[in-house]
Design a protein around this motif. Structure first.
Motif, PDB file in Angstrom:
ATOM      1  N   HIS A   1       8.030  -6.787   5.065  1.00 15.73           N
ATOM      2  CA  HIS A   1       6.757  -6.557   5.756  1.00 15.73           C
ATOM      3  C   HIS A   1       5.593  -6.435   4.771  1.00 15.73           C
ATOM      4  O   HIS A   1       4.697  -5.607   4.929  1.00 15.73           O
ATOM      5  CB  HIS A   1       6.835  -5.323   6.649  1.00 15.73           C
ATOM      6  N   GLY A   2       5.636  -7.272   3.735  1.00 14.26           N
ATOM      7  CA  GLY A   2       4.557  -7.303   2.761  1.00 14.26           C
ATOM      8  C   GLY A   2       4.773  -6.442   1.538  1.00 14.26           C
ATOM      9  O   GLY A   2       4.090  -6.622   0.529  1.00 14.26           O
ATOM     10  N   VAL A   3       5.685  -5.495   1.596  1.00 11.65           N
ATOM     11  CA  VAL A   3       5.984  -4.645   0.433  1.00 11.65           C
ATOM     12  C   VAL A   3       6.938  -5.411  -0.489  1.00 11.65           C
ATOM     13  O   VAL A   3       8.046  -5.762  -0.085  1.00 11.65           O
ATOM     14  CB  VAL A   3       6.622  -3.310   0.860  1.00 11.65           C
ATOM     15  N   LYS A   4       6.496  -5.665  -1.702  1.00 15.14           N
ATOM     16  CA  LYS A   4       7.316  -6.418  -2.645  1.00 15.14           C
ATOM     17  C   LYS A   4       8.369  -5.513  -3.283  1.00 15.14           C
ATOM     18  O   LYS A   4       8.099  -4.361  -3.630  1.00 15.14           O
ATOM     19  CB  LYS A   4       6.444  -7.025  -3.745  1.00 15.14           C
ATOM     20  N   ILE A   5       9.582  -6.045  -3.444  1.00 19.72           N
ATOM     21  CA  ILE A   5      10.691  -5.311  -4.035  1.00 19.72           C
ATOM     22  C   ILE A   5      11.240  -6.108  -5.211  1.00 19.72           C
ATOM     23  O   ILE A   5      11.576  -7.285  -5.067  1.00 19.72           O
ATOM     24  CB  ILE A   5      11.819  -5.062  -3.018  1.00 19.72           C
TER      25      ILE A   5
ATOM     26  N   ALA B   1       7.072   8.968  -0.703  1.00 17.81           N
ATOM     27  CA  ALA B   1       6.482   7.636  -0.572  1.00 17.81           C
ATOM     28  C   ALA B   1       5.970   7.398   0.841  1.00 17.81           C
ATOM     29  O   ALA B   1       4.923   6.763   1.041  1.00 17.81           O
ATOM     30  CB  ALA B   1       7.497   6.569  -0.961  1.00 17.81           C
ATOM     31  N   GLN B   2       6.692   7.897   1.809  1.00 19.88           N
ATOM     32  CA  GLN B   2       6.260   7.736   3.203  1.00 19.88           C
ATOM     33  C   GLN B   2       4.943   8.472   3.450  1.00 19.88           C
ATOM     34  O   GLN B   2       4.068   7.984   4.162  1.00 19.88           O
ATOM     35  CB  GLN B   2       7.344   8.236   4.154  1.00 19.88           C
ATOM     36  N   VAL B   3       4.790   9.635   2.840  1.00 23.66           N
ATOM     37  CA  VAL B   3       3.531  10.375   2.967  1.00 23.66           C
ATOM     38  C   VAL B   3       2.397   9.600   2.286  1.00 23.66           C
ATOM     39  O   VAL B   3       1.304   9.417   2.846  1.00 23.66           O
ATOM     40  CB  VAL B   3       3.660  11.781   2.355  1.00 23.66           C
ATOM     41  N   ALA B   4       2.645   9.113   1.062  1.00 26.77           N
ATOM     42  CA  ALA B   4       1.612   8.403   0.304  1.00 26.77           C
ATOM     43  C   ALA B   4       1.190   7.113   0.985  1.00 26.77           C
ATOM     44  O   ALA B   4       0.026   6.686   0.863  1.00 26.77           O
ATOM     45  CB  ALA B   4       2.120   8.108  -1.105  1.00 26.77           C
ATOM     46  N   ALA B   5       2.114   6.481   1.712  1.00 28.37           N
ATOM     47  CA  ALA B   5       1.816   5.196   2.356  1.00 28.37           C
ATOM     48  C   ALA B   5       0.663   5.295   3.343  1.00 28.37           C
ATOM     49  O   ALA B   5      -0.018   4.300   3.611  1.00 28.37           O
ATOM     50  CB  ALA B   5       3.069   4.665   3.058  1.00 28.37           C
TER      51      ALA B   5
ATOM     52  N   ILE C   1       7.807   3.080   4.354  1.00 25.49           N
ATOM     53  CA  ILE C   1       6.397   2.779   4.085  1.00 25.49           C
ATOM     54  C   ILE C   1       5.811   1.985   5.251  1.00 25.49           C
ATOM     55  O   ILE C   1       4.713   2.275   5.748  1.00 25.49           O
ATOM     56  CB  ILE C   1       6.257   2.005   2.765  1.00 25.49           C
ATOM     57  N   TYR C   2       6.544   0.981   5.697  1.00 27.35           N
ATOM     58  CA  TYR C   2       6.091   0.158   6.824  1.00 27.35           C
ATOM     59  C   TYR C   2       5.929   1.004   8.092  1.00 27.35           C
ATOM     60  O   TYR C   2       4.930   0.884   8.821  1.00 27.35           O
ATOM     61  CB  TYR C   2       7.090  -0.971   7.058  1.00 27.35           C
ATOM     62  N   GLU C   3       6.894   1.879   8.358  1.00 25.51           N
ATOM     63  CA  GLU C   3       6.819   2.708   9.554  1.00 25.51           C
ATOM     64  C   GLU C   3       5.636   3.674   9.487  1.00 25.51           C
ATOM     65  O   GLU C   3       4.991   3.951  10.505  1.00 25.51           O
ATOM     66  CB  GLU C   3       8.124   3.484   9.737  1.00 25.51           C
ATOM     67  N   ALA C   4       5.337   4.185   8.297  1.00 25.96           N
ATOM     68  CA  ALA C   4       4.214   5.112   8.148  1.00 25.96           C
ATOM     69  C   ALA C   4       2.888   4.426   8.440  1.00 25.96           C
ATOM     70  O   ALA C   4       1.963   5.033   9.000  1.00 25.96           O
ATOM     71  CB  ALA C   4       4.203   5.693   6.735  1.00 25.96           C
TER      72      ALA C   4
END
Length: 257
Positions: free
Chosen positions: A193-197, A133-137, A168-171
């Protein structure tokens, strides 16, 4: 021989940790801990007679290398702090700590050159999902997370979901774009940070998560499913051996695999 204390030993994950330690050729269970128990007889819990049972920090007076924690969110911070102050390397699987708390624990462990890990999930599939997920972000501007756990899980959202959102935010290095929505029932979920959970708590689940990325004309879904808690023990064993050779505390199993 790696000498281990298991905190929260009589819970579902704690019992599996005790079993894993007892079955490992290079580990020895020396003690267990749970602040709410009153019976300190190891035979009550099917433990060997030479295993110490504790319910009070003040009584813990034993040489140990590793503190495995699968207790509860309200206790894990103090448990971990105690272990670090005693010079016992923490391997923490209990979720529910804030970023401020994990930051404080990292500073304390690092000041003592003490290896340790705080992991939201020890399942290898979940950790790899977070890394993917971090790569895809980096390539998708928007994502949402759906996490599904058993009905008895205390905290929501899960530590895994929060850690995924953090990665995701850090990426990206910036907050995700927000879309205006008329949502009187607050169906859009939590927000990191905008990512909905979105957190589901239902019978039939153990621990599942999916991250859904959306772009123009396409979507990408990365998902994992845990059907047996036994799978977490592979990651716990890996973490124990890693922190025995480390001089600092890491946040997330993805930092060492």
């Amino acid at each position: 021989m790696i000498r281990v204390i298991v905190s929260g030993f009589n819970g579902s994950m704690g019992q599996k940790a005790v079993k894993m330690v007892n079955q490992s050729e290079d580990m020895q269970l020396v003690a267990v801990f749970n602040a709410v128990i009153t019976d300190l007889d190891p035979q009550t819990y099917g433990l060997a007679d030479n295993v110490n049972v504790y319910n009070d920090f003040a009584d813990v007076d034993i040489d140990a290398d590793i503190w495995i924690d699968f207790s509860i969110p309200s206790a894990v911070f103090e448990n971990t702090k105690f272990a670090i102050e005693k010079g016992i390397r923490p391997v923490i699987g209990t979720s529910g700590m804030s970023e401020a708390q994990t930051g404080e624990l990292k500073r304390l462990a690092d000041s003592k050159n003490l290896g340790g890990i705080i992991a939201s999930n020890f399942g290898l599939s979940a950790v790899l999902m977070m890394k993917f997920a971090q790569v895809a972000a980096k390539y998708f501007a928007e994502a949402e997370i759906v996490e599904k756990h058993h009905e008895d899980k205390i905290d929501a959202p899960s530590g895994t979901a929060l850690n995924t959102a953090r990665l995701i935010y850090e990426a990206r290095g910036h907050d995700q774009k927000q879309h205006n929505s008329n949502d009187p029932l607050n169906t859009r979920g939590g927000d990191y940070h905008g990512v909905k959970i979105h957190a589901l708590r239902l019978p039939g689940f153990v621990a599942d998560e999916e991250v859904i990325f959306g772009g123009t004309g396409e979507t990408l879904t990365i998902s994992q499913s845990t059907t047996d808690r036994e799978s977490f023990m592979t990651g716990v064993k890996l973490a124990i051996h890693e922190v025995m050779e480390s001089n600092h505390l890491v946040i997330g199993l993805e930092q060492i695999i």
